[in-house]
Design a protein around this motif. Sequence first.
Motif, PDB file in Angstrom:
ATOM      1  N   VAL A  32       5.085   5.901   4.059  1.00 55.03           N
ATOM      2  CA  VAL A  32       4.747   7.002   3.122  1.00 55.03           C
ATOM      3  C   VAL A  32       5.334   8.113   3.538  1.00 55.03           C
ATOM      4  CG1 VAL A  32       3.036   8.153   1.775  1.00 55.03           C
ATOM      5  CG2 VAL A  32       3.014   5.533   2.271  1.00 55.03           C
ATOM      6  N   TYR A  33       5.078   8.627   4.519  1.00 58.60           N
ATOM      7  CA  TYR A  33       5.503  10.198   4.991  1.00 58.60           C
ATOM      8  C   TYR A  33       6.757  10.236   5.343  1.00 58.60           C
ATOM      9  CZ  TYR A  33       0.605  11.750   4.964  1.00 58.60           C
ATOM     10  OH  TYR A  33      -0.509  12.207   4.419  1.00 58.60           O
ATOM     11  N   LEU A  59      -3.523   7.599   0.562  1.00 58.52           N
ATOM     12  CA  LEU A  59      -3.155   6.858   1.427  1.00 58.52           C
ATOM     13  C   LEU A  59      -4.554   6.166   2.003  1.00 58.52           C
ATOM     14  CD1 LEU A  59      -1.312   4.555   2.416  1.00 58.52           C
ATOM     15  CD2 LEU A  59      -0.474   6.537   4.145  1.00 58.52           C
ATOM     16  N   ALA A  66      -0.534  12.422  -1.008  1.00 58.06           N
ATOM     17  CA  ALA A  66      -0.403  11.354   0.065  1.00 58.06           C
ATOM     18  C   ALA A  66      -1.613  11.264   1.313  1.00 58.06           C
ATOM     19  CB  ALA A  66       0.690  11.293   0.760  1.00 58.06           C
ATOM     20  N   ALA A  75       0.774  -1.259   0.049  1.00 55.93           N
ATOM     21  CA  ALA A  75      -0.127   0.039   0.048  1.00 55.93           C
ATOM     22  C   ALA A  75       0.916   1.251  -0.025  1.00 55.93           C
ATOM     23  CB  ALA A  75      -0.875   0.085   1.048  1.00 55.93           C
ATOM     24  N   ALA A  76       1.894   1.381   0.713  1.00 54.81           N
ATOM     25  CA  ALA A  76       2.905   2.496   0.842  1.00 54.81           C
ATOM     26  C   ALA A  76       3.538   2.729  -0.409  1.00 54.81           C
ATOM     27  CB  ALA A  76       3.964   2.158   1.822  1.00 54.81           C
ATOM     28  N   THR A 132       1.096   4.183  -3.060  1.00 55.47           N
ATOM     29  CA  THR A 132       0.841   5.501  -2.738  1.00 55.47           C
ATOM     30  C   THR A 132       1.922   6.444  -3.135  1.00 55.47           C
ATOM     31  OG1 THR A 132      -0.386   4.901  -0.652  1.00 55.47           O
ATOM     32  CG2 THR A 132       0.495   6.975  -0.992  1.00 55.47           C
ATOM     33  N   ALA A 191       1.965   1.619   7.318  1.00 53.53           N
ATOM     34  CA  ALA A 191       2.007   2.234   6.082  1.00 53.53           C
ATOM     35  C   ALA A 191       2.126   3.478   5.978  1.00 53.53           C
ATOM     36  CB  ALA A 191       0.876   1.811   5.225  1.00 53.53           C
ATOM     37  N   THR A 192       1.469   4.229   6.894  1.00 55.16           N
ATOM     38  CA  THR A 192       1.463   5.804   6.981  1.00 55.16           C
ATOM     39  C   THR A 192       3.060   6.174   7.196  1.00 55.16           C
ATOM     40  OG1 THR A 192      -0.759   5.727   7.601  1.00 55.16           O
ATOM     41  CG2 THR A 192       0.602   7.718   8.154  1.00 55.16           C
TER      42      THR A 192
END
Length: 494
Positions: free
Chosen positions: A73-74, A52, A48, A33-34, A37, A69-70
């Motif tokens: 991404v960030y 996301l 994002a 998922a990351a 995104t 996942a968050t």
Amino acid sequence: MSEQRPGSRGPRRGGGRPTGPRRREAADAARTAAADTLEAVATSDAYANLALPKLLRERGLTGRDAAFATELVYGTLRLRGRYDAILARCTNGRPLDQLDPPVLDLLRMGAHQILGMRVPSHAAVSQTVNLVRARVGTGASGFANAVLRAVGRQDLDTWLAQLREEIPDDGAYLAAVESHPAWVVRALRSSLRAADRPGAELAELLEADNTPPAVTLVARPGLVSTEELAEQVTQTLGERGTPGSWAPTALRLAGGDPASLPAVRDALAGVQDEGSQLVALALAAAETLPGPDGEQESRWLDLCAGPGGKSALLGAIAAEREVHLLANEVAPHRARLVRQSTAALRESVDVRTGDGREVGEAEPGVYDRVLVDAPCTGLGALRRRPESRWRRQPSDLPGLTSLQRELLGSALEAVRPGGVVAYVTCSPHLAETSAVVEDVLRGREDVTRLDAREALTVATGTEVPDLGEGPDVQLWPHLHGTDAMFLALLRKNA
């Protein structure tokens, strides 16, 4: 975005916390998922913070998996520049700009797991290599394995010390380790210098840009109080909300999904950075002078209203004062967002689609208060939208500043004598802030530049520190814990 990509095993089903292979499966799904995104951000100009959450919902990722996942991404987006500087020293001389973009994004994601998260190095390497193999091919996976193993041979402190030794220029070093483009670092240094801030604060500002901000709610006056909102936070999220540092309307969350709060669902409250709240509150608190006929205030204008947070806050205040707010937005899709934000204020707020540059000529001297929340580079909101720093270029500035001057000029024509215009940007770049105001006011004798600090004091009931000598206000993430909002208050002479 909803289709399953190679290597993804789909949503985890069933109850309980997965362990062993099922735990690894959930982690793989979070990494996928990351990666999806990051690909959307890179190839589709997605944000994002929008892409996301949609993916997480579609794939059933919640709790620890969603948090994993968050952070992937960030963290990868925020610290991309730092990881690029390290990766460039691990590719055996191969320039990063010659790598396939999907491979480079996955290498950054792997580097973040190794150097920025509590992920064992062997797991970060093997899982990232698996993603590269599934998404790009076997040949690229061997290269990724070698690069990430080289990254993991040193810890972060050792890498940073090496970069300090190899990059003697302070600006270039800060650009690398604090992960900002060099032109942004130069612009922020100039803005701090213009505000008479110490040079040492540049590193603090850049570091603040890389620190995830707390989620801040706004309790819209007359619709819900901060006390009522805090009670909902406790009952719905099981968390304790804490008051904002300055704005009486602000409430900070320690965690949880704000969209689950009844007040947010009903548009009585919303998610809004405290700095964004402060500039709207200051406009509402600024002193206007009586109009030519001595009538009471009746009409306010938000000239560039999308996506609607400031319109909703101003609209709530306007409703309490029996004033009408017109929220004008040029883009239809953003106008729809404004309608959603102001759904609880239908009797006091009208939303209109139109070009703000034309309002002054079409409706001269009509409005008592006008907000110009002008389109800008967004360099003041890098904490929340880290991808913006990599998308914006110095070449964006001429078009933006021309638009900003036109919008401010239109607002000054639309406001009545004695009325007040707030010029606001979510950017501290001098070309977008004081330079725009000075350009528009040059040669005009019908406008007074008010001390925005005084209006902020009235709005908050306290003196916000570190605002400089005025008359404008520049907020800072490292000093005020807000986005770097700029505010100038201009009153049309009666």
